[in-house]
Design an enzyme around this catalytic site. Structure first.
Site, PDB file in Angstrom:
ATOM      1  CB  SER A  48       6.114  -3.441  -0.213  1.00 25.23           C
ATOM      2  OG  SER A  48       5.441  -3.752  -1.289  1.00 25.23           O
ATOM      3  CE  LYS A  84       1.855  -3.423   0.143  1.00 24.64           C
ATOM      4  NZ  LYS A  84       2.672  -2.887   0.745  1.00 24.64           N
TER       5      LYS A  84
END
Length: 233
Positions: free
Chosen positions: A66, A115
């Site tokens: 990701s 993230k």
């Protein structure tokens, strides 16, 4: 002389030559202490090590795709091992846009996510699918997080703004693999020298810079969302 008497004399001679066992109480104590002292030293230092990783710095292995290409790029055969800073997050150093953080999954608190901070409190974000609203105002005490690879990430475009209380640490340094060791730096526009070839690294840096520009274009910052009206009499 009978055979029995000869055997008796021979056995007594062997017994008399056998060295007497000597015991040293001090040496025995030292050996016993050495056998248990090493585990005790580990137990003594264990709380310090646990406290250091709990409140200061910790190593984490990055799993998944990701955050590509910033972390775990396709060009690497290894999972990245990085240093995360817990001290700055736990003791109130402001979280900034562009920081890469580890946080508790808002959907499943047993999992940790890695993230990038895209927007902070007061910002307005133009969302990406599957978020139902085209724009979101980030409330106080929250941040908006996204993965660098938008098609392989579970982020705020799924679960919305994230409370600051879920943030665990901030990524500071890549320690493995060795060819990518070093601190994370913000992407800048690559300017090739005259006559220098534009290799794979140059195009990769250009793609990272353009991706960051597109990400920033989706965020209206706090200063621009607040307007001031001045009336002249």
């Amino acid at each position: 002389m009978s055979l029995f008497l000869k055997f008796s004399k021979f056995s007594r001679a062997l017994t008399s030559r056998r060295p007497r066992s000597t015991t040293n109480p001090e040496g025995s104590f030292r050996r016993a202490w050495a056998s248990i002292g090493r585990p005790l030293r580990w137990i003594y230092w264990l709380p310090l090590g646990l406290g250091f990783t709990q409140y200061f710095y910790t190593l984490k292995t990055i799993r998944g795709r990701s955050m590509q290409p910033t972390l775990n790029p396709d060009t690497s055969n290894w999972d990245d091992i990085v240093v995360f800073d817990r001290y700055s997050v736990n003791f109130g150093e402001p979280i900034q846009k562009g920081d890469i953080v580890a946080l508790r999954d808002p959907i499943d608190g047993r999992k940790m996510l890695v993230k990038r901070i895209v927007a902070v409190a007061g910002d307005v974000v133009k969302t990406l699918p599957p978020y139902p609203d085209a724009e979101v105002f980030v409330p106080e005490g929250h941040v908006w997080v996204e993965g660098d690879e938008p098609f392989r990430t579970l982020d705020s475009n799924t679960f919305g703004p994230v409370p600051l209380a879920l943030l665990d640490s901030r990524l500071m340094y890549i320690v493995w693999p060795l060819d990518r060791m070093g601190p994370l730096r913000p992407p800048i526009s690559p300017i090739p020298e005259r006559g220098a070839p534009r290799d794979f690294r140059w195009y990769s840096n250009l793609a990272a810079f353009e991706r960051e520009q597109r990400r920033q274009a989706r965020v209206t910052t706090r200063s621009t969302t607040t307007t001031t009206t001045t009336t002249h009499w």
